[in-house]
Design a protein around this motif. Structure first.
Motif, PDB file in Angstrom:
ATOM      1  N   LEU A   1      -1.966  -1.187  -9.912  1.00  0.00           N
ATOM      2  CA  LEU A   1      -2.310  -1.445  -8.522  1.00  0.00           C
ATOM      3  C   LEU A   1      -3.361  -0.451  -8.045  1.00  0.00           C
ATOM      4  CD1 LEU A   1       0.423  -3.129  -8.520  1.00  0.00           C
ATOM      5  CD2 LEU A   1       0.543  -2.545  -6.092  1.00  0.00           C
ATOM      6  N   ARG A   2      -4.220  -0.896  -7.128  1.00  0.00           N
ATOM      7  CA  ARG A   2      -5.279  -0.061  -6.594  1.00  0.00           C
ATOM      8  C   ARG A   2      -5.324  -0.174  -5.073  1.00  0.00           C
ATOM      9  NH1 ARG A   2     -10.392  -1.981 -10.359  1.00  0.00           N
ATOM     10  NH2 ARG A   2      -9.444  -1.616 -12.426  1.00  0.00           N
ATOM     11  N   SER A   3      -5.948   0.800  -4.466  1.00  0.00           N
ATOM     12  CA  SER A   3      -6.215   0.707  -3.029  1.00  0.00           C
ATOM     13  C   SER A   3      -7.077  -0.522  -2.762  1.00  0.00           C
ATOM     14  CB  SER A   3      -6.933   1.963  -2.544  1.00  0.00           C
ATOM     15  OG  SER A   3      -6.128   3.106  -2.717  1.00  0.00           O
ATOM     16  N   CYS A   4      -6.863  -1.138  -1.629  1.00  0.00           N
ATOM     17  CA  CYS A   4      -7.571  -2.346  -1.177  1.00  0.00           C
ATOM     18  C   CYS A   4      -7.042  -3.622  -1.822  1.00  0.00           C
ATOM     19  CB  CYS A   4      -9.082  -2.253  -1.395  1.00  0.00           C
ATOM     20  SG  CYS A   4      -9.842  -0.898  -0.492  1.00  0.00           S
ATOM     21  N   ASP A   5      -6.041  -3.524  -2.713  1.00  0.00           N
ATOM     22  CA  ASP A   5      -5.397  -4.744  -3.217  1.00  0.00           C
ATOM     23  C   ASP A   5      -4.614  -5.404  -2.091  1.00  0.00           C
ATOM     24  OD1 ASP A   5      -6.376  -4.469  -5.759  1.00  0.00           O
ATOM     25  OD2 ASP A   5      -4.522  -3.658  -6.622  1.00  0.00           O
ATOM     26  N   LEU A   6      -4.767  -6.711  -1.960  1.00  0.00           N
ATOM     27  CA  LEU A   6      -3.991  -7.484  -0.989  1.00  0.00           C
ATOM     28  C   LEU A   6      -2.767  -8.047  -1.717  1.00  0.00           C
ATOM     29  CD1 LEU A   6      -4.052  -8.670   1.978  1.00  0.00           C
ATOM     30  CD2 LEU A   6      -4.938 -10.756   0.913  1.00  0.00           C
ATOM     31  N   ILE A   7      -1.581  -7.579  -1.371  1.00  0.00           N
ATOM     32  CA  ILE A   7      -0.364  -8.040  -2.038  1.00  0.00           C
ATOM     33  C   ILE A   7       0.062  -9.382  -1.442  1.00  0.00           C
ATOM     34  CG2 ILE A   7       2.046  -7.529  -2.547  1.00  0.00           C
ATOM     35  CD1 ILE A   7       1.443  -4.606  -2.442  1.00  0.00           C
ATOM     36  N   GLU A   8       0.198 -10.372  -2.304  1.00  0.00           N
ATOM     37  CA  GLU A   8       0.551 -11.728  -1.855  1.00  0.00           C
ATOM     38  C   GLU A   8       1.980 -12.108  -2.210  1.00  0.00           C
ATOM     39  OE1 GLU A   8      -3.789 -13.914  -2.093  1.00  0.00           O
ATOM     40  OE2 GLU A   8      -2.589 -13.813  -3.934  1.00  0.00           O
ATOM     41  N   ARG A   9       2.483 -11.568  -3.320  1.00  0.00           N
ATOM     42  CA  ARG A   9       3.810 -11.966  -3.779  1.00  0.00           C
ATOM     43  C   ARG A   9       4.419 -10.816  -4.578  1.00  0.00           C
ATOM     44  NH1 ARG A   9       6.132 -17.069  -4.687  1.00  0.00           N
ATOM     45  NH2 ARG A   9       4.134 -18.038  -4.144  1.00  0.00           N
ATOM     46  N   VAL A  10       5.724 -10.589  -4.371  1.00  0.00           N
ATOM     47  CA  VAL A  10       6.476  -9.610  -5.159  1.00  0.00           C
ATOM     48  C   VAL A  10       7.641 -10.351  -5.795  1.00  0.00           C
ATOM     49  CG1 VAL A  10       7.824  -7.485  -5.139  1.00  0.00           C
ATOM     50  CG2 VAL A  10       5.813  -7.693  -3.661  1.00  0.00           C
ATOM     51  N   GLY A  11       7.646 -10.416  -7.125  1.00  0.00           N
ATOM     52  CA  GLY A  11       8.633 -11.243  -7.789  1.00  0.00           C
ATOM     53  C   GLY A  11       8.403 -12.693  -7.409  1.00  0.00           C
ATOM     54  N   SER A  12       9.428 -13.337  -6.899  1.00  0.00           N
ATOM     55  CA  SER A  12       9.297 -14.738  -6.479  1.00  0.00           C
ATOM     56  C   SER A  12       9.138 -14.879  -4.976  1.00  0.00           C
ATOM     57  CB  SER A  12      10.537 -15.522  -6.925  1.00  0.00           C
ATOM     58  OG  SER A  12      11.711 -14.966  -6.337  1.00  0.00           O
TER      59      SER A  12
ATOM     60  N   THR B   1      -8.004 -12.102   6.830  1.00  0.00           N
ATOM     61  CA  THR B   1      -6.772 -12.866   6.954  1.00  0.00           C
ATOM     62  C   THR B   1      -5.641 -11.927   7.351  1.00  0.00           C
ATOM     63  OG1 THR B   1      -5.274 -14.371   5.791  1.00  0.00           O
ATOM     64  CG2 THR B   1      -6.155 -12.532   4.535  1.00  0.00           C
ATOM     65  N   ASN B   2      -4.488 -12.477   7.599  1.00  0.00           N
ATOM     66  CA  ASN B   2      -3.292 -11.685   7.851  1.00  0.00           C
ATOM     67  C   ASN B   2      -2.562 -11.459   6.534  1.00  0.00           C
ATOM     68  OD1 ASN B   2      -3.297 -11.461  10.826  1.00  0.00           O
ATOM     69  ND2 ASN B   2      -3.052 -13.691  10.751  1.00  0.00           N
ATOM     70  N   GLY B   3      -2.052 -10.256   6.343  1.00  0.00           N
ATOM     71  CA  GLY B   3      -1.343  -9.960   5.113  1.00  0.00           C
ATOM     72  C   GLY B   3      -0.977  -8.491   5.045  1.00  0.00           C
ATOM     73  N   VAL B   4      -0.815  -7.982   3.833  1.00  0.00           N
ATOM     74  CA  VAL B   4      -0.448  -6.582   3.623  1.00  0.00           C
ATOM     75  C   VAL B   4      -1.340  -6.016   2.531  1.00  0.00           C
ATOM     76  CG1 VAL B   4       1.449  -7.335   2.109  1.00  0.00           C
ATOM     77  CG2 VAL B   4       1.407  -5.000   2.985  1.00  0.00           C
TER      78      VAL B   4
ATOM     79  N   PRO C   1       4.366  -5.096   5.387  1.00  0.00           N
ATOM     80  CA  PRO C   1       4.927  -4.027   4.558  1.00  0.00           C
ATOM     81  C   PRO C   1       6.440  -4.086   4.418  1.00  0.00           C
ATOM     82  CG  PRO C   1       3.216  -3.144   5.982  1.00  0.00           C
ATOM     83  CD  PRO C   1       3.442  -4.561   6.411  1.00  0.00           C
ATOM     84  N   SER C   2       7.156  -4.477   5.474  1.00  0.00           N
ATOM     85  CA  SER C   2       8.611  -4.534   5.391  1.00  0.00           C
ATOM     86  C   SER C   2       9.072  -5.571   4.381  1.00  0.00           C
ATOM     87  CB  SER C   2       9.210  -4.837   6.776  1.00  0.00           C
ATOM     88  OG  SER C   2       8.980  -3.776   7.671  1.00  0.00           O
ATOM     89  N   GLU C   3       8.381  -6.704   4.319  1.00  0.00           N
ATOM     90  CA  GLU C   3       8.755  -7.733   3.349  1.00  0.00           C
ATOM     91  C   GLU C   3       8.513  -7.254   1.923  1.00  0.00           C
ATOM     92  OE1 GLU C   3       8.064 -11.707   6.134  1.00  0.00           O
ATOM     93  OE2 GLU C   3       6.716 -11.315   4.445  1.00  0.00           O
ATOM     94  N   VAL C   4       7.472  -6.447   1.725  1.00  0.00           N
ATOM     95  CA  VAL C   4       7.239  -5.869   0.395  1.00  0.00           C
ATOM     96  C   VAL C   4       8.389  -4.928   0.042  1.00  0.00           C
ATOM     97  CG1 VAL C   4       5.733  -4.395  -0.983  1.00  0.00           C
ATOM     98  CG2 VAL C   4       4.743  -6.088   0.567  1.00  0.00           C
ATOM     99  N   GLN C   5       8.802  -4.083   0.993  1.00  0.00           N
ATOM    100  CA  GLN C   5       9.898  -3.138   0.751  1.00  0.00           C
ATOM    101  C   GLN C   5      11.181  -3.873   0.384  1.00  0.00           C
ATOM    102  OE1 GLN C   5       9.498   0.009   0.476  1.00  0.00           O
ATOM    103  NE2 GLN C   5       8.537   0.996   2.235  1.00  0.00           N
ATOM    104  N   VAL C   6      11.495  -4.919   1.136  1.00  0.00           N
ATOM    105  CA  VAL C   6      12.716  -5.675   0.870  1.00  0.00           C
ATOM    106  C   VAL C   6      12.649  -6.332  -0.502  1.00  0.00           C
ATOM    107  CG1 VAL C   6      14.089  -7.672   1.587  1.00  0.00           C
ATOM    108  CG2 VAL C   6      13.286  -6.041   3.297  1.00  0.00           C
ATOM    109  N   ALA C   7      11.495  -6.909  -0.845  1.00  0.00           N
ATOM    110  CA  ALA C   7      11.353  -7.582  -2.133  1.00  0.00           C
ATOM    111  C   ALA C   7      11.473  -6.591  -3.281  1.00  0.00           C
ATOM    112  CB  ALA C   7      10.015  -8.318  -2.190  1.00  0.00           C
ATOM    113  N   VAL C   8      10.889  -5.406  -3.140  1.00  0.00           N
ATOM    114  CA  VAL C   8      11.009  -4.383  -4.181  1.00  0.00           C
ATOM    115  C   VAL C   8      12.460  -3.938  -4.307  1.00  0.00           C
ATOM    116  CG1 VAL C   8      10.401  -2.007  -4.798  1.00  0.00           C
ATOM    117  CG2 VAL C   8       8.622  -3.585  -4.004  1.00  0.00           C
ATOM    118  N   ASP C   9      13.129  -3.797  -3.176  1.00  0.00           N
ATOM    119  CA  ASP C   9      14.517  -3.330  -3.187  1.00  0.00           C
ATOM    120  C   ASP C   9      15.459  -4.323  -3.848  1.00  0.00           C
ATOM    121  OD1 ASP C   9      15.790  -0.881  -2.259  1.00  0.00           O
ATOM    122  OD2 ASP C   9      17.102  -2.183  -1.092  1.00  0.00           O
ATOM    123  N   GLN C  10      15.045  -5.588  -3.929  1.00  0.00           N
ATOM    124  CA  GLN C  10      15.873  -6.587  -4.589  1.00  0.00           C
ATOM    125  C   GLN C  10      15.697  -6.558  -6.112  1.00  0.00           C
ATOM    126  OE1 GLN C  10      14.652 -10.162  -2.589  1.00  0.00           O
ATOM    127  NE2 GLN C  10      15.980  -9.800  -0.811  1.00  0.00           N
TER     128      GLN C  10
END
Length: 372
Positions: free
Chosen positions: A315-326, A296-299, A332-341
């Motif tokens: 967290l481990r290598s090969c984990d597919l991140i689906e959601r950060v917070g809400s 699938t497409n994702g990060v 990857p950029s969306e993960v960075q922005v979500a973490v930064d919030q």
């Protein structure tokens, strides 16, 4: 014998005069008046002045938009050798900014004042001041400059969270040294996290308003004369350029931190990420027996830094991140922005897919180390 008189009768003379008069009216340049006149259209009534919202918005914000001139002193490695010039050389730069507080607080881009040993600020009314860089944040490209003054015009700040594609966007700045240049367009997109490369922490506003070198740091305003963004980057494309602005809500947040402590704070969790595609997932699954990824497409997490908040959170290598917070994330950029919030030390839920399992992990972001 009939005689044909050579003298025209009165009727014939009148008919001939009328014919000549009619013909002469169709010949250009034969009428009375200036023969060089281009148009003989009747004068039109003067247009009644209307309410031009662009003019009104520029009148409201324009006086607070400043030109920023910088001088950087750089070491010339060939200085003094074989006519290589002085050992210290000066490089001049120029950008824009806008006043947000009447006592001389100015917002601009970090790259406008990066490494500057001298900063000059010029207002549209001609007044000039020496500026001091209070702090800059290269991660978001926001900087705060201060001049010693009072009673300066200020730019009203809007709410970039309410900006929608299709709304008007007006850029003011000093492109290519041309002071107080105004261009207009629309908001083309919001939340552009991949505008200037992967891993960015800025959800840019995209606009088609013309922005050029020298516009950097200037305001992007709406039709109500409120600043909604800080112009920061351009990308050339066939037919037209694309312009990107830092949302003013983020700029305001970073500026407040700089005013308080001289620096901006950013949380981090300590992972290296990769955009995932179905093809990449098939290749990884075929070559790595320990990593089974959904096609699938994702990060996906490529690496977890030892001792990092991500490692402590599970967290481990090969984990597919689906959601950060809400926030659902797809790159990857969306993960960075979500973490930064998030906030340093506060728990942050990270939803991942690990094989056939879906897990909610609690991660406490730490302070992102500053790079020299």
């Amino acid at each position: 014998m009939m005689r044909i008189s050579r003298r025209p009768s009165l009727l014939s003379a009148l008919l001939l005069a009328g014919l000549l008069s009619a013909c002469s009216g169709g010949l250009p340049g034969r009428r009375g008046g200036d023969p060089t006149r281009v148009s003989d259209a009747p004068p039109s009534a003067a247009l009644q002045p209307g309410n031009n919202f662009i003019v009104s918005a520029v009148d409201k914000v324009g006086p607070s938009v400043v030109r920023i001139d910088t001088v950087r002193r750089v070491v010339n490695p060939l200085g003094g050798l074989f006519g290589g010039g002085p050992s210290i050389q000066q490089q001049q730069g120029q950008g824009s900014g806008f006043i947000t507080r009447s006592d001389g607080v100015i917002l601009t881009n970090a790259h406008v004042v990066e490494g500057a040993s001298e900063v000059g600020v010029t207002l549209p009314d001609g007044r000039s001041f020496r500026g001091k860089v209070l702090g800059s944040d290269p991660i978001t490209d926001v900087a705060v400059v201060k001049v010693a003054a009072a009673g300066l015009p200020v730019a009203p700040l809007g709410d970039s969270a309410k900006v929608r594609p299709g709304e008007w966007a007006i850029a003011i700045g000093n492109p290519l040294g041309l002071d107080n240049t105004v261009t207009a367009g629309i908001i083309s997109a919001v939340q552009r996290t991949n505008a200037v490369g992967e891993g960015q922490r800025v959800p840019y506003l995209q606009t088609d308003a013309a922005v050029n070198p020298g516009n950097s740091g200037g305001p992007l305003i709406n039709e109500r004369g409120q600043v909604i963004g800080i112009n920061t980057a351009i990308r050339q494309a066939p037919g037209a350029g694309l312009s990107f602005a830092i949302p003013i809500n983020l700029g305001r947040q970073i500026a407040a931190q700089i005013l308080e402590s001289g620096r901006a704070s950013h949380p981090y969790i300590g992972v290296r990420l990769q955009s995932l595609t179905p093809q990449l997932a098939r290749e990884v699954n075929a070559t790595n027996a320990e990593c089974k990824l959904p096609e699938t497409n994702g990060v996906v997490v490529v690496e977890v830094m030892p001792g990092s908040p991500a490692a402590r959170g599970g967290l481990r290598s090969c984990d597919l991140i689906e959601r950060v917070g809400s926030t659902e994330v797809d790159n990857p950029s969306e993960v960075q922005v979500a973490v930064d919030q998030g906030r340093v030390g506060d728990p942050l839920t990270v939803q991942v897919q690990r094989g056939d399992q879906q897990l909610n992990l609690q991660v406490r972001p730490a302070e992102l180390p500053r790079q020299n």
